[in-house]
Design an enzyme around this catalytic site. Structure first.
Site, short mmCIF file in Angstrom:
data_model
loop_
_atom_site.label_atom_id
_atom_site.label_comp_id
_atom_site.label_asym_id
_atom_site.label_seq_id
_atom_site.Cartn_x
_atom_site.Cartn_y
_atom_site.Cartn_z
N GLN A 184 4.04 -5.65 2.75
CA GLN A 184 3.69 -6.65 3.74
C GLN A 184 3.54 -8.01 3.08
O GLN A 184 3.25 -8.11 1.89
CB GLN A 184 2.39 -6.27 4.46
CG GLN A 184 2.48 -4.96 5.23
CD GLN A 184 1.28 -4.73 6.12
OE1 GLN A 184 0.93 -5.58 6.94
NE2 GLN A 184 0.65 -3.58 5.97
N VAL A 191 -18.11 3.75 -4.55
CA VAL A 191 -19.25 3.95 -3.65
C VAL A 191 -20.54 3.81 -4.46
O VAL A 191 -20.52 3.66 -5.67
CB VAL A 191 -19.20 5.35 -3.00
CG1 VAL A 191 -17.98 5.49 -2.10
CG2 VAL A 191 -19.17 6.46 -4.06
N HIS A 221 8.13 5.28 4.58
CA HIS A 221 9.30 4.45 4.34
C HIS A 221 8.94 3.35 3.35
O HIS A 221 7.89 2.71 3.48
CB HIS A 221 9.79 3.84 5.65
CG HIS A 221 11.16 3.24 5.56
ND1 HIS A 221 12.30 3.95 5.84
CD2 HIS A 221 11.57 2.01 5.21
CE1 HIS A 221 13.36 3.17 5.68
NE2 HIS A 221 12.94 1.99 5.28
N ASN A 271 0.87 -1.17 0.00
CA ASN A 271 0.00 0.00 0.00
C ASN A 271 0.91 1.22 0.00
O ASN A 271 1.65 1.44 0.96
CB ASN A 271 -0.90 0.03 1.24
CG ASN A 271 -1.90 -1.11 1.24
OD1 ASN A 271 -2.38 -1.52 0.18
ND2 ASN A 271 -2.20 -1.63 2.41
N TYR A 286 -23.23 3.02 -6.66
CA TYR A 286 -23.49 1.99 -7.66
C TYR A 286 -22.45 0.87 -7.59
O TYR A 286 -22.79 -0.31 -7.69
CB TYR A 286 -23.50 2.62 -9.05
CG TYR A 286 -23.98 1.68 -10.14
CD1 TYR A 286 -25.34 1.54 -10.42
CD2 TYR A 286 -23.07 0.93 -10.88
CE1 TYR A 286 -25.77 0.67 -11.41
CE2 TYR A 286 -23.49 0.07 -11.87
CZ TYR A 286 -24.85 -0.07 -12.14
OH TYR A 286 -25.28 -0.92 -13.11
N GLU A 287 -21.17 1.25 -7.42
CA GLU A 287 -20.11 0.23 -7.38
C GLU A 287 -20.28 -0.71 -6.18
O GLU A 287 -19.99 -1.89 -6.28
CB GLU A 287 -18.73 0.90 -7.30
CG GLU A 287 -18.30 1.61 -8.57
CD GLU A 287 -18.68 3.09 -8.60
OE1 GLU A 287 -18.07 3.83 -9.38
OE2 GLU A 287 -19.58 3.48 -7.83
N HIS A 310 -0.17 -12.38 -7.40
CA HIS A 310 -0.98 -13.59 -7.37
C HIS A 310 -0.24 -14.67 -8.16
O HIS A 310 0.18 -14.44 -9.30
CB HIS A 310 -2.36 -13.36 -8.00
CG HIS A 310 -3.33 -12.72 -7.09
ND1 HIS A 310 -4.64 -12.42 -7.45
CD2 HIS A 310 -3.22 -12.31 -5.79
CE1 HIS A 310 -5.28 -11.85 -6.44
NE2 HIS A 310 -4.44 -11.77 -5.42
N HIS A 336 -1.11 -7.19 -9.73
CA HIS A 336 -2.14 -6.18 -9.93
C HIS A 336 -1.67 -4.86 -9.32
O HIS A 336 -1.17 -4.84 -8.19
CB HIS A 336 -3.44 -6.58 -9.21
CG HIS A 336 -4.10 -7.80 -9.76
ND1 HIS A 336 -4.84 -7.80 -10.92
CD2 HIS A 336 -4.14 -9.08 -9.29
CE1 HIS A 336 -5.32 -9.01 -11.14
NE2 HIS A 336 -4.89 -9.81 -10.17
N HIS A 342 8.14 0.12 1.84
CA HIS A 342 7.96 -1.20 2.43
C HIS A 342 6.71 -1.88 1.87
O HIS A 342 5.88 -1.24 1.23
CB HIS A 342 7.84 -1.10 3.96
CG HIS A 342 6.56 -0.50 4.44
ND1 HIS A 342 6.28 0.86 4.34
CD2 HIS A 342 5.45 -1.06 5.01
CE1 HIS A 342 5.07 1.10 4.85
NE2 HIS A 342 4.55 -0.05 5.25
#
Length: 370
Positions: A173, A322, A169, A158, A324-325, A286, A306, A171
Site C-alpha cells: 500500500q 504486550v 496476492h 503487510n 512490559y513493552e 522511510h 525497515h 501487494h
C-alpha cells in the site's frame, strides 16, 4: 572483590540496554530468556497452496472489486485507488477553536494499492529480478508523483495473515498525507540532531560502521547492505541501507535499483528459509519528506527500509509486544548478533526451489531469475 565484579559481561547471557538513535529510546535485551520453555499461543502456519488465479480474489487481473470497479488485465505491477481509504483528499477541516486537551487537525491524503505481480502464488523472493526492479521503479514513480503535493508518502507491505494481511496476492500500500506522521517526524528530529552534532548523516555513518564490523550484516552487495540493527526490537528485524548518501527512493540510479532488487531477493529468501515458510512481516520505506519539504535542506536524511517480522522460535511462535513493552519499554530476547548470524548462515537458494528440484518439477514461479 564482589561477585558482581568477578562476572564478565556477556551480551548473550546478561540483560542490558541498547540505544536506538532513530527513536531516541532504549531497548531492553534479555537473551537468557530464550532458555525458558514456551507454552503460549501457537500461530496457524501460512496457507501453502494458493491458486495462481482466483476468480473471487479482488486483486487478481480482470476481477471485480467490492466497489464494482474492474481490475485491468495487468501483466506486471498494477496500482489503483484503495476502495476503503484511511485518507481522502477532500475531508473537511475540524476547525481551530479547541481546548488544549482536545486538539485535532485536518488530515487529508490518498491511499493506493499496488500489486507486485499478476499471480497470487508468488512473493517477492520468488519473483524474477527484473520483475522486482519493476516494483522498485513503480515505488519511485509513486513517490515522485505524490511527493509533489504531499509532505509524506508511506510505502508499506503487510505480508502474511499473522501481520493482519487478509489477501495472499503479492501487494503493498502507498498512503500519502498532508502531515508528517509520528514515526517519520521522530526519525526526522533524531537524524537532524545527529547531523548537526556530528556533521554526517546518522545512517550513512551507521552503514559504514556495520559494514566494517560485519557481526550484524545479513546480506550485502556493492550498493546496499541489510543488517539486524544494533537496537532491533523484533527478533529478526532488519534495516536495509544504501551505501551512498540517498535522500529518497526516486533518487536511486538504475544500478542501485538493480542492486536493491538483488539484495531484496536475497534477504527475503533467507527470511523464508529460516522456518521454511512464506515469512510474515511488515516493511516500509522511510526517506526525506516531500511536498513543501522538497525546497528544504534534508541532508540529515538517509533513505532506508525497515523489516519487522514477528516470528521468534518457529513458524508457529511469534513475539508479542504486550505487558512490559506496552507499559514500560521495548524488550527483546534473542540478541541482534545471534539473529544476524542465523539469517546469514542460511542457504542462498529458496527452499521452494530446492523442493521443486528434488521433485524434478516446476520451475516457472520458483525460477530465481537472474
Amino acid at each position: 572483590m564482589s561477585s558482581t565484579e568477578e562476572v564478565r559481561f556477556d551480551p548473550k547471557e546478561h540483560q542490558h540496554l541498547r540505544y536506538n538513535p532513530l527513536r531516541d529510546s532504549w531497548v531492553l535485551v534479555s537473551a537468557h530468556r530464550m532458555k525458558r520453555p514456551w507454552a503460549g499461543q501457537v500461530e496457524k502456519p501460512p496457507e501453502d497452496h494458493i491458486p495462481r488465479y482466483d476468480p473471487k480474489n479482488p486483486l487478481c487481473p480482470g476481477n471485480t472489486r467490492a466497489n464494482g470497479e474492474v481490475n485491468a488485465d495487468y501483466d506486471s505491477t498494477y496500482v489503483f485507488e484503495n476502495d476503503f481509504p484511511a485518507l481522502q483528499p477532500d475531508a473537511p477541516d475540524p476547525g481551530s477553536d479547541q481546548h488544549p486537551l482536545f486538539q485535532s487537525k485536518p488530515a487529508r491524503g490518498v491511499c493506493k494499492v499496488m500489486c507486485f505481480h499478476p499471480w497470487s502464488d508468488v512473493t517477492l523472493p520468488l519473483m524474477k529480478k527484473h520483475e522486482v526492479v519493476k516494483v522498485i521503479d513503480k515505488w519511485a514513480g509513486l513517490v515522485e508523483e505524490l511527493g509533489t503535493t504531499y509532505p509524506w508518502v508511506q510505502i508499506f507491505e503487510n505480508k502474511g495473515a499473522t501481520m493482519g494481511c487478509s489477501n495472499p496476492h503479492p501487494h503493498c500500500q502507498v498512503w500519502a498525507s498532508n502531515f508528517l506522521p509520528n514515526e517519520p517526524a521522530l526519525s526526522d528530529r533524531c537524524q537532524r540532531a545527529y547531523y548537526q552534532k556530528h556533521g554526517e548523516p546518522l545512517l550513512l555513518q551507521y552503514a559504514r560502521q556495520e559494514a566494517e564490523k560485519k557481526e550484524r550484516v545479513v546480506v550485502e552487495n556493492s550498493d546496499w547492505l541489510a543488517v539486524v540493527p544494533y537496537w532491533a526490537t523484533w527478533p529478526y528485524q532488519t534495516l536495509l541501507l544504501p551505501r551512498r548518501h540517498v535522500l529518497r527512493i526516486n533518487d536511486l540510479t538504475t544500478e542501485e535499483r538493480e542492486g536493491l532488487a538483488d539484495i531484496m531477493k536475497h534477504l527475503l529468501t533467507k527470511y523464508d528459509n529460516l522456518f521454511e515458510i512464506s515469512f510474515p512481516y511488515s516493511m516500509g520505506w522511510h526517506g526525506a519528506p516531500t511536498g513543501p519539504h522538497l525546497k528544504e535542506d534534508n541532508s540529515h536524511w538517509q533513505l532506508h527500509a525497515h523489516y519487522y517480522p514477528p516470528l521468534l522460535r518457529s513458524a508457529t511462535v511469534k513475539k508479542f509486544m504486550v505487558g512490559y513493552e506496552m507499559l514500560a519499554q521495548e524488550q527483546r530476547d534473542l540478541t541482534p548478533e545471534q539473529a544476524a548470524e542465523k539469517l546469514r548462515n542460511l542457504p542462498e537458494e529458496h527452499y521452494k526451489t530446492r523442493e521443486n528440484q528434488e521433485r524434478g518439477g516446476g520451475k516457472e514461479k520458483e525460477d530465481g531469475g537472474k
